[in-house]
Design an enzyme around this catalytic site. Sequence first.
Site, PDB file in Angstrom:
ATOM      1  CG  HIS A  74     -13.614  -0.820  -3.064  1.00 38.46           C
ATOM      2  ND1 HIS A  74     -13.942  -1.506  -4.157  1.00 38.46           N
ATOM      3  CD2 HIS A  74     -14.888  -1.201  -2.731  1.00 38.46           C
ATOM      4  CE1 HIS A  74     -14.906  -2.527  -4.704  1.00 38.46           C
ATOM      5  NE2 HIS A  74     -15.396  -2.194  -3.538  1.00 38.46           N
ATOM      6  CB  CYS A 101      -2.760   1.762  17.505  1.00 36.77           C
ATOM      7  SG  CYS A 101      -4.082   2.632  17.865  1.00 36.77           S
ATOM      8  N   GLY A 153     -14.370   1.942 -17.246  1.00 31.58           N
ATOM      9  CA  GLY A 153     -13.119   1.251 -16.529  1.00 31.58           C
ATOM     10  C   GLY A 153     -13.506   0.135 -15.873  1.00 31.58           C
ATOM     11  CG  ASP A 176      -7.530   6.959  -7.762  1.00 32.02           C
ATOM     12  OD1 ASP A 176      -7.502   6.083  -8.813  1.00 32.02           O
ATOM     13  OD2 ASP A 176      -8.120   7.830  -7.721  1.00 32.02           O
ATOM     14  CE1 TYR A 178      -3.129  -3.098   1.040  1.00 32.31           C
ATOM     15  CE2 TYR A 178      -4.378  -0.841  -0.501  1.00 32.31           C
ATOM     16  CZ  TYR A 178      -4.641  -2.893   0.375  1.00 32.31           C
ATOM     17  OH  TYR A 178      -5.218  -3.059  -0.637  1.00 32.31           O
TER      18      TYR A 178
HETATM   19  C1  BV8 Z   1     -17.842  -8.210   1.006  1.00 35.65           C
HETATM   20  C2  BV8 Z   1      -9.523  -2.199  -1.771  1.00 35.65           C
HETATM   21  C3  BV8 Z   1     -18.939  -9.212   3.007  1.00 35.65           C
HETATM   22  C4  BV8 Z   1      -8.681  -2.334  -1.779  1.00 35.65           C
HETATM   23  C5  BV8 Z   1     -10.821  -3.576  -3.395  1.00 35.65           C
HETATM   24  C6  BV8 Z   1     -21.063 -12.418  -4.414  1.00 35.65           C
HETATM   25  C7  BV8 Z   1     -20.547 -13.494  -5.644  1.00 35.65           C
HETATM   26  C8  BV8 Z   1     -18.909 -13.874  -5.340  1.00 35.65           C
HETATM   27  C9  BV8 Z   1     -18.190 -13.454  -4.680  1.00 35.65           C
HETATM   28  C10 BV8 Z   1     -18.676 -12.399  -3.662  1.00 35.65           C
HETATM   29  C11 BV8 Z   1     -20.038 -12.446  -3.539  1.00 35.65           C
HETATM   30  N1  BV8 Z   1     -19.616 -10.780  -2.732  1.00 35.65           N
HETATM   31  C12 BV8 Z   1     -18.575 -10.983  -1.851  1.00 35.65           C
HETATM   32  C13 BV8 Z   1     -17.731 -10.956  -2.682  1.00 35.65           C
HETATM   33  C14 BV8 Z   1     -16.611 -11.502  -2.210  1.00 35.65           C
HETATM   34  C15 BV8 Z   1     -15.574 -10.605  -3.564  1.00 35.65           C
HETATM   35  C16 BV8 Z   1     -16.127 -10.583  -3.950  1.00 35.65           C
HETATM   36  O1  BV8 Z   1     -16.607  -9.773  -5.160  1.00 35.65           O
HETATM   37  N2  BV8 Z   1     -14.940 -11.294  -4.734  1.00 35.65           N
HETATM   38  C17 BV8 Z   1     -14.941 -11.423  -6.208  1.00 35.65           C
HETATM   39  C18 BV8 Z   1     -13.003 -10.920  -6.706  1.00 35.65           C
HETATM   40  C19 BV8 Z   1     -15.565 -12.338  -7.305  1.00 35.65           C
HETATM   41  N3  BV8 Z   1     -16.076  -9.275  -2.165  1.00 35.65           N
HETATM   42  C20 BV8 Z   1     -16.191  -9.126  -1.521  1.00 35.65           C
HETATM   43  O2  BV8 Z   1     -14.719  -9.411  -0.339  1.00 35.65           O
HETATM   44  C21 BV8 Z   1     -16.030  -7.234  -0.104  1.00 35.65           C
HETATM   45  N4  BV8 Z   1     -16.985  -7.654   0.473  1.00 35.65           N
HETATM   46  O3  BV8 Z   1     -18.567  -8.971   0.458  1.00 35.65           O
HETATM   47  O4  BV8 Z   1     -18.447  -8.952   2.609  1.00 35.65           O
HETATM   48  C22 BV8 Z   1     -18.817  -9.364   3.913  1.00 35.65           C
HETATM   49  C23 BV8 Z   1     -20.785  -8.698   4.084  1.00 35.65           C
HETATM   50  C24 BV8 Z   1     -21.104  -9.340   5.135  1.00 35.65           C
HETATM   51  C25 BV8 Z   1     -20.323  -9.240   6.769  1.00 35.65           C
HETATM   52  C26 BV8 Z   1     -19.091  -9.160   5.808  1.00 35.65           C
HETATM   53  C27 BV8 Z   1     -18.475  -8.824   4.861  1.00 35.65           C
HETATM   54  C28 BV8 Z   1     -15.001  -6.527  -0.982  1.00 35.65           C
HETATM   55  C29 BV8 Z   1     -14.917  -5.785  -2.566  1.00 35.65           C
HETATM   56  C30 BV8 Z   1     -13.586  -4.931  -2.235  1.00 35.65           C
HETATM   57  C31 BV8 Z   1     -12.056  -5.091  -1.918  1.00 35.65           C
HETATM   58  N5  BV8 Z   1     -11.732  -4.022  -2.147  1.00 35.65           N
HETATM   59  N6  BV8 Z   1     -10.305  -2.340  -3.369  1.00 35.65           N
HETATM   60  C32 BV8 Z   1      -7.415  -2.168  -2.711  1.00 35.65           C
HETATM   61  O5  BV8 Z   1      -7.442  -1.226  -4.164  1.00 35.65           O
HETATM   62  O6  BV8 Z   1      -6.202  -3.172  -2.474  1.00 35.65           O
HETATM   63  S1  BV8 Z   1     -11.302  -4.401  -4.668  1.00 35.65           S
HETATM   64  C33 BV8 Z   1     -10.478  -3.985  -5.708  1.00 35.65           C
HETATM   65  O7  BV8 Z   1     -10.350  -4.176  -6.904  1.00 35.65           O
HETATM   66  C34 BV8 Z   1     -11.047  -2.272  -5.848  1.00 35.65           C
HETATM   67  O8  BV8 Z   1     -11.760  -1.124  -5.736  1.00 35.65           O
HETATM   68  C35 BV8 Z   1     -11.880  -2.655  -7.231  1.00 35.65           C
HETATM   69  O9  BV8 Z   1     -12.994  -3.130  -7.338  1.00 35.65           O
HETATM   70  C36 BV8 Z   1     -11.215  -4.254  -7.623  1.00 35.65           C
HETATM   71  C37 BV8 Z   1     -10.846  -4.304  -9.292  1.00 35.65           C
HETATM   72  O10 BV8 Z   1     -11.510  -3.956  -9.862  1.00 35.65           O
HETATM   73  P1  BV8 Z   1     -11.523  -3.233 -11.693  1.00 35.65           P
HETATM   74  O11 BV8 Z   1     -11.427  -1.297 -10.352  1.00 35.65           O
HETATM   75  O12 BV8 Z   1     -12.317  -3.006 -12.353  1.00 35.65           O
HETATM   76  O13 BV8 Z   1      -9.818  -3.139 -11.722  1.00 35.65           O
HETATM   77  P2  BV8 Z   1      -9.758  -4.204 -12.769  1.00 35.65           P
HETATM   78  O14 BV8 Z   1      -8.129  -4.270 -12.990  1.00 35.65           O
HETATM   79  O15 BV8 Z   1     -10.090  -5.693 -12.882  1.00 35.65           O
HETATM   80  O16 BV8 Z   1     -10.329  -3.546 -14.318  1.00 35.65           O
HETATM   81  C38 BV8 Z   1     -10.067  -2.563 -15.205  1.00 35.65           C
HETATM   82  C39 BV8 Z   1     -10.546  -2.418 -16.293  1.00 35.65           C
HETATM   83  O17 BV8 Z   1     -10.733  -1.208 -16.837  1.00 35.65           O
HETATM   84  C40 BV8 Z   1     -11.107  -4.155 -17.276  1.00 35.65           C
HETATM   85  O18 BV8 Z   1     -12.517  -3.749 -17.349  1.00 35.65           O
HETATM   86  C41 BV8 Z   1      -9.658  -2.313 -18.049  1.00 35.65           C
HETATM   87  O19 BV8 Z   1     -10.762  -3.752 -19.511  1.00 35.65           O
HETATM   88  C42 BV8 Z   1     -10.123  -1.561 -18.562  1.00 35.65           C
HETATM   89  N7  BV8 Z   1      -9.776  -0.467 -18.784  1.00 35.65           N
HETATM   90  C43 BV8 Z   1      -7.637  -0.619 -19.108  1.00 35.65           C
HETATM   91  N8  BV8 Z   1      -7.493   0.690 -19.365  1.00 35.65           N
HETATM   92  C44 BV8 Z   1      -9.130   1.601 -19.401  1.00 35.65           C
HETATM   93  C45 BV8 Z   1      -9.905   1.172 -19.075  1.00 35.65           C
HETATM   94  N9  BV8 Z   1     -11.278   1.121 -19.203  1.00 35.65           N
HETATM   95  C46 BV8 Z   1     -11.437   2.435 -19.551  1.00 35.65           C
HETATM   96  N10 BV8 Z   1     -10.279   3.441 -19.679  1.00 35.65           N
HETATM   97  C47 BV8 Z   1      -8.490   2.859 -20.053  1.00 35.65           C
HETATM   98  N11 BV8 Z   1      -7.917   3.781 -20.495  1.00 35.65           N
END
Ligand code: BV8
Length: 236
Positions: free
Chosen positions: A101, A136, A176, A86, A49
């Site tokens: 997030h 802390c 994005g 960010d 981080y």
């Molecule tokens: C929770 C912060 C529950 C930290 C992040 C249901 C089904 C399956 C799984 C789950 C579900 N419910 C929950 C889950 C589990 C999990 C989850 O979703 N897992 C996934 C992987 C399957 N979710 C969680 O754990 C969430 N918490 O559900 O708690 C709970 C409920 C009750 C009680 C207790 C608990 C928490 C999720 C948050 C995690 N933290 N970020 C950090 O950043 O380090 S997630 C992090 O990854 C980002 O914030 C973002 O959300 C994600 C990345 O995704 P994108 O932003 O889309 O980026 P990516 O690289 O994937 O894609 C980029 C895109 O941009 C591409 O499509 C590309 O083509 C495009 N692109 C590239 N260049 C450009 C562009 N587009 C336009 N212009 C360009 N120039």
Amino acid sequence: MLTGAGVSAESGVPTFRDALTGLWAQFDPQQLATPAAFETNPKLVWDWYEYRRSLVSKVKPNAGHYAIAALEDMLPHVAVVTQNIDGLHQAAGSSDVITLHGDITRHKCFANCQGDPTMIDITTLEWDQEAGPPPCPHCGAYVRPDVVWFTERLPVDALDRANALSGKADVMLIVGTSGVVQPAAQMPYRAKRFNGAYLIDVNPEQNAHTAIVDLHLDGPSGEVLPQVIKAMRDLP
Ligand code: BV8
């Protein structure tokens, strides 16, 4: 708006998967961005981080962020629901940004010893940075970035407001995001289901939302969104 890492790519912020370079390359993001990973190896997660935070501190919003901010003067109500940590939407002038997030520039006590969240200003702390996260000042537990890790609950107010706004959106611009992470990826479905919203996806690649959108604008948001603004301005 629902935005993800792609809207910041042209500012030089690596997308989530691209941020896994150097000594973090062998890790899966869901391995690093979890409370369990921080408990197991606080220095490894902290340093990741700190690396990303130093990157973010050097970049500026791009034309995509500014186009999104400019929409506010052209439409009755624009809200930005972002997965990004960010702060670039706010830096570009967007006034209604919901950070689902968290924010990489803020920190809190891992134990939330003074209540959730127990915010900590690390600029006031002195510690051996080579050793990893600072303790802390209240309870000695580790200090952590104020971001939502996998398996952690999203901030309730932010999620409730994002759900409410999505449920009454007339138009949703999805910019994005790969649309994989939940519950953020639910917002377009809510907008379509609860208000029949017109969904527009801005992404140079197909993604999890491509199948449900009404319009896919195939290109980088820093190039496409300014054209959208210009087209709106040129409307008779
Ligand atoms: C929770 C912060 C529950 C930290 C992040 C249901 C089904 C399956 C799984 C789950 C579900 N419910 C929950 C889950 C589990 C999990 C989850 O979703 N897992 C996934 C992987 C399957 N979710 C969680 O754990 C969430 N918490 O559900 O708690 C709970 C409920 C009750 C009680 C207790 C608990 C928490 C999720 C948050 C995690 N933290 N970020 C950090 O950043 O380090 S997630 C992090 O990854 C980002 O914030 C973002 O959300 C994600 C990345 O995704 P994108 O932003 O889309 O980026 P990516 O690289 O994937 O894609 C980029 C895109 O941009 C591409 O499509 C590309 O083509 C495009 N692109 C590239 N260049 C450009 C562009 N587009 C336009 N212009 C360009 N120039």
